[in-house]
Every structure is written in C-alpha cells, then in structure tokens.
Motif scaffolding. Sequence first.
Motif, PDB file in Angstrom:
ATOM      1  N   LYS A   1      27.883  20.663  41.767  1.00 21.02           N
ATOM      2  CA  LYS A   1      26.659  21.460  41.740  1.00 21.02           C
ATOM      3  C   LYS A   1      26.284  21.923  40.336  1.00 21.02           C
ATOM      4  O   LYS A   1      25.183  22.411  40.112  1.00 21.02           O
ATOM      5  CB  LYS A   1      26.807  22.683  42.650  1.00 21.02           C
ATOM      6  N   LYS A   2      27.197  21.770  39.392  1.00 23.46           N
ATOM      7  CA  LYS A   2      26.981  22.311  38.060  1.00 23.46           C
ATOM      8  C   LYS A   2      26.543  21.217  37.090  1.00 23.46           C
ATOM      9  O   LYS A   2      27.074  20.106  37.093  1.00 23.46           O
ATOM     10  CB  LYS A   2      28.263  22.972  37.557  1.00 23.46           C
TER      11      LYS A   2
ATOM     12  N   LYS B   1      31.888  21.577  45.025  1.00 25.92           N
ATOM     13  CA  LYS B   1      31.477  22.759  44.254  1.00 25.92           C
ATOM     14  C   LYS B   1      31.243  22.391  42.789  1.00 25.92           C
ATOM     15  O   LYS B   1      30.253  22.802  42.166  1.00 25.92           O
ATOM     16  CB  LYS B   1      32.536  23.848  44.366  1.00 25.92           C
TER      17      LYS B   1
ATOM     18  N   GLU C   1      36.287  19.924  48.952  1.00 26.28           N
ATOM     19  CA  GLU C   1      35.457  21.118  48.792  1.00 26.28           C
ATOM     20  C   GLU C   1      35.372  21.533  47.331  1.00 26.28           C
ATOM     21  O   GLU C   1      34.301  21.931  46.848  1.00 26.28           O
ATOM     22  CB  GLU C   1      36.015  22.260  49.640  1.00 26.28           C
TER      23      GLU C   1
END
Length: 559
Positions: free
Chosen positions: A281-282, A278, A274
């Motif tokens: 996504k950057k 996350k 997880e």
Amino acid sequence: MMLKRSLWMLLVPSLVLSGCTKIEEGNSGVAIPEVAAPELSVETMKSITEELSSDAFEGRAPGTPGEEKTLALLTSKFEEAGLSPGNGESWFQDVPLVSIEAKNVSPLTVTGGTEDLSFAYGSEMVVTSYQEQPKIDIANSDMVFVGYGVNAPERGWNDYEGVDVKGKTVVILVNDPDFGTESLEGEFGGRAMTYYGRWTYKYEEAARQGAAAALIIHDTDPAAYGWNVVESSWSGPQFYAQSANGGADQTKINGWIQKDVAAKIFAAAGKDLEAQMKAAKKKGFKAIDLGLKVSTSLENTISKMDSKNVVGILKGKTRPDEYVLYTAHWDHLGRCKPAPDGDDICNGAVDNATGTAALVALAEAHVKAGAPDRSLIFLAVTAEESGLLGSKYYAENPIYPLSQTVGGVNMDAFGMAGPAKNVIVVGKGKSELDRYLEAALTGDGRVAEAEPTPEKGFYYRSDHFSFAKLGVPMIYFEGGEDLVDGGREAGEAISKDYGENRYHGPKDEYDPNWNWDGVMSDLKIYYTVARMLAMTEDWPNWNEGDEFRAARDESRAGN
C-alpha cells in the motif's frame, strides 16, 4: 466476466411524473426543456424480460442459438415499436469475437518452498488464456509478487520498477493501494477505485511488462464479489475481441486464486501475506521474487464469430445529425456452473433482460410522444459480460460520430424491490448530465445520491465506460436502497440476497410474482433524462478536472 453492482442494483426508486418536468438553466446557460410524462408499458417490460430469460434462450451467450433468438426478438420488437434500422438498412453491427474455452485444466502446482503445493481448478483457482493457442503450458515459472500491479507514472507509482518479469508469473492484489481509506483523498482517489484497481487493467499491464502469467488474489471486499461469482464467470467459454496476432501479445494465462491459497503460497516462500499486503500500500514498494516455481496447463477450444450489436434509431425532426444514446447489454453467461438442483443455465433475468426490455419500452414511449429534435439511438450491445466488448467496438467504430453524440444513458439491471426514496448515481459529480437527472427528480421528493461504495469501481464496470473514456458524457444511475417499504434495512437485505444467491448464477430467473412498481417508476427517469437531452440545444460536458474532459473537448473542437 464483467461484474456489476451486485450489492445495489436490485434497489429501485419510485417516481411519479405528472405534467411536465423543468429546471432552470445551469452553468452552460441553456435551460433544460419541459418533458411531458411518458406512456410506458409494464406489459412490454414483463413479456420481453420473461422471454429473454427463459431456458429457450440458454442464457444468451454470444455465438449460441440464444444470440440468434435474442437478435430476432429485438429486431422484431424495435420494428413494432416504430424504430428504423440503425446501421443503414441493417439492424446490426458486426462485432468480431473469439471464443476461448479452457478444458482439461491441470492443478496449479507450486514448488521450491518449504512444501510443495497443489490447488484445484474451480474451488481454489481459475485460469484462462487470451492467446489463441490449442495448448497452453506454464512450467516452472518464477513467481513474483508485484503488489497492486500498478504502473502510473503520472502518480509517481510503479510496482514493476526495478524488476524484470518477462516470462514469469506475477501475483497481484485486486483494487487500488488506497482501498480501505475512509476519505476520497489519496494517491489513487482514496476510497474510490480508479481504473488501476480493475482486474482488466491488472492483466493489461502484466502483458505490457512481458509476464507469462498473471494471478490476482481474490479478496471479497476489495473485489466486491465472492468467489462464487469468480468461479461462475470465469468458467465456460470466454469471449475476447479478435486481434490480428491472435492474442500473442497477451499473457499466456490470466487467473484468480483464493486468498487462503495465496496465504499458503506466501507461507511456503517464508512470507506473511498480510504483512506483504500492508507493505504494498505504500509508495516505493518493491516487487518480491517469491523464490517459487508455478506450473499449470490447459487446452483451448477456439472459435471465431461475428456477434452483433442491435441498433435502432428514432430520427430527430430538426437536428437529426445530433444523437442521444440509450445503451443496455443483451448478453449473459449462457451455461454456467450448475446449481445444486442441476440447473446450469444462467438466465440473466435481472442482469440484463430487464435493461434490454427497457430499450423496447422506451422506444415505444418515445415514438408515441413523437420524434424529438435530436435523434435517439437504441443500442443493445453484445459481450458486456466479457469485458464491455460490444460497447467498446461501437465506441471505436461508431455508426454515428461520437463528436455528434450529445450524451447517453446506460441501463444495466432493474430490480424488483419496489419503490425507493432515492436513486444512486454511479460517478455522481463527473459531468453536467447530473443536472438533467436532478430535473427529472424535481417535484418528486426524492434525492440523487452518490454511490455508497466508490471503492468497488462500478463506474468502470458497465457499457457507459466504453463511451466515457472516448469523451461522450454518459450517465449511469440505478434505483436507491432507501425503500419506501422497509427503508434501508430492507433494501440492503434484498440486495445481499440477490448478490449471494442469484447474481451471475442459474437462479437469476424470471418470477411472475415480481413487484414492477419501482421498475416502472425508474423507467420514467430514464425516459425523461434522454428526452430532455434530445430536446435541448445544450452540449453537456464533463466537469472541469474530470478524467474524460480532455477527450470531449478534443472531439468537439471542430464543431
């Protein structure tokens, strides 16, 4: 393998056309012509849908007796409807395909971490090969997590920057980095999926990067379908376009792993899935060598064939060298993972025997109305379920020049939920064809709505996309979810039931008790939009700023 709008495609609108339909001129300065209500046969829709989806057709997989029966039925029905062969004196366009079926697939084993792992084919992972080799081995291949697997220089985004994945196995997230965004603004269109989010792109880019294998992490929401769909779609024969090098430039293995499988793999590498999702996504995300080795193998059963697109034409009376397209795919999955009762035929009644039957019903209606000014092409394509291969082949090898193809209408699955108050437009706002749909809806009290789930990338999942990316304006709309009887709640329940219990499975079967009222209302819209295009002098384009506008401008530059 291709996966359609399983949550929405069952929901079918209501339309009552009487007299003529007309709209004032739009930005192009050309008025949309009046079109009289058509004569459409529900018996044609019923009989052809029932026959195509019967067990005798064995699920209509390319290269099987089911294809032969489908071709015979369609050519007979096209001729009876009054069409002419659309490829010279032939009804067919050959589409060179190769069938590769994985057999004796070994478990996916992962070593080098805190514990050795092994995952079973089917329930935990699926793999296949695009390479025409009798035996495929991935042995102790380094595993690299590459986030969303996107290399988009125009967006300043490269998940492969600074990492060499040649000969390695890349692990990839499905959809775009923007998935989950509420708005339609962001690096990748916000909530709306781009082509970078499609599994097809992920494998293409992995091959360009020289990876030996590519594994996509399945997650139901961003994928837009459950594991049951992956398992049924990726087992059995898989079809690919024939290539001169036998797929040597492709990865050895492409596949999917369950999300909980991925979590175990990441844990063995000392990583939290997880947290890494996350981070991916950057912008500026850096690929991660997981420090693990993966192995699997399979044997391929390989055969080459010429599958066929079926092409019929109703020649225009005043401008026969200008063309309007109808497209629908005739193929389905053939035999697939059996249901609990042992049924292993994926009959594909809704998907897409209904759309194929619609080609015949629409041909009958247009012939009865008399030839329009422009020619109408009725194109039943093969191998949609394998990656839009039939439509892609036609678009790249057109019988009728794309520069002279005005536009088209794609039909991919009609449902039996009954009439609705709306229609769903996949890609609403992309082209000037929207005003033709608005014209068809005029006076009916219904509305055309944008797709409610643009994050699922449905615009890239059906045959219209093959033509759109080469510049031809194509419209793809489906029945709405706001049912006359029961509203949105009823519509969503019906859609969910189909997606979970029948879509891409053996229970997508013909039911003599189906309610065809919504289907026939929907069919009138498909008739009217194409008839308008065939009767106008307009050349609709993609809207300014759309991704396909430049291709259309270039193709039309010499006309």
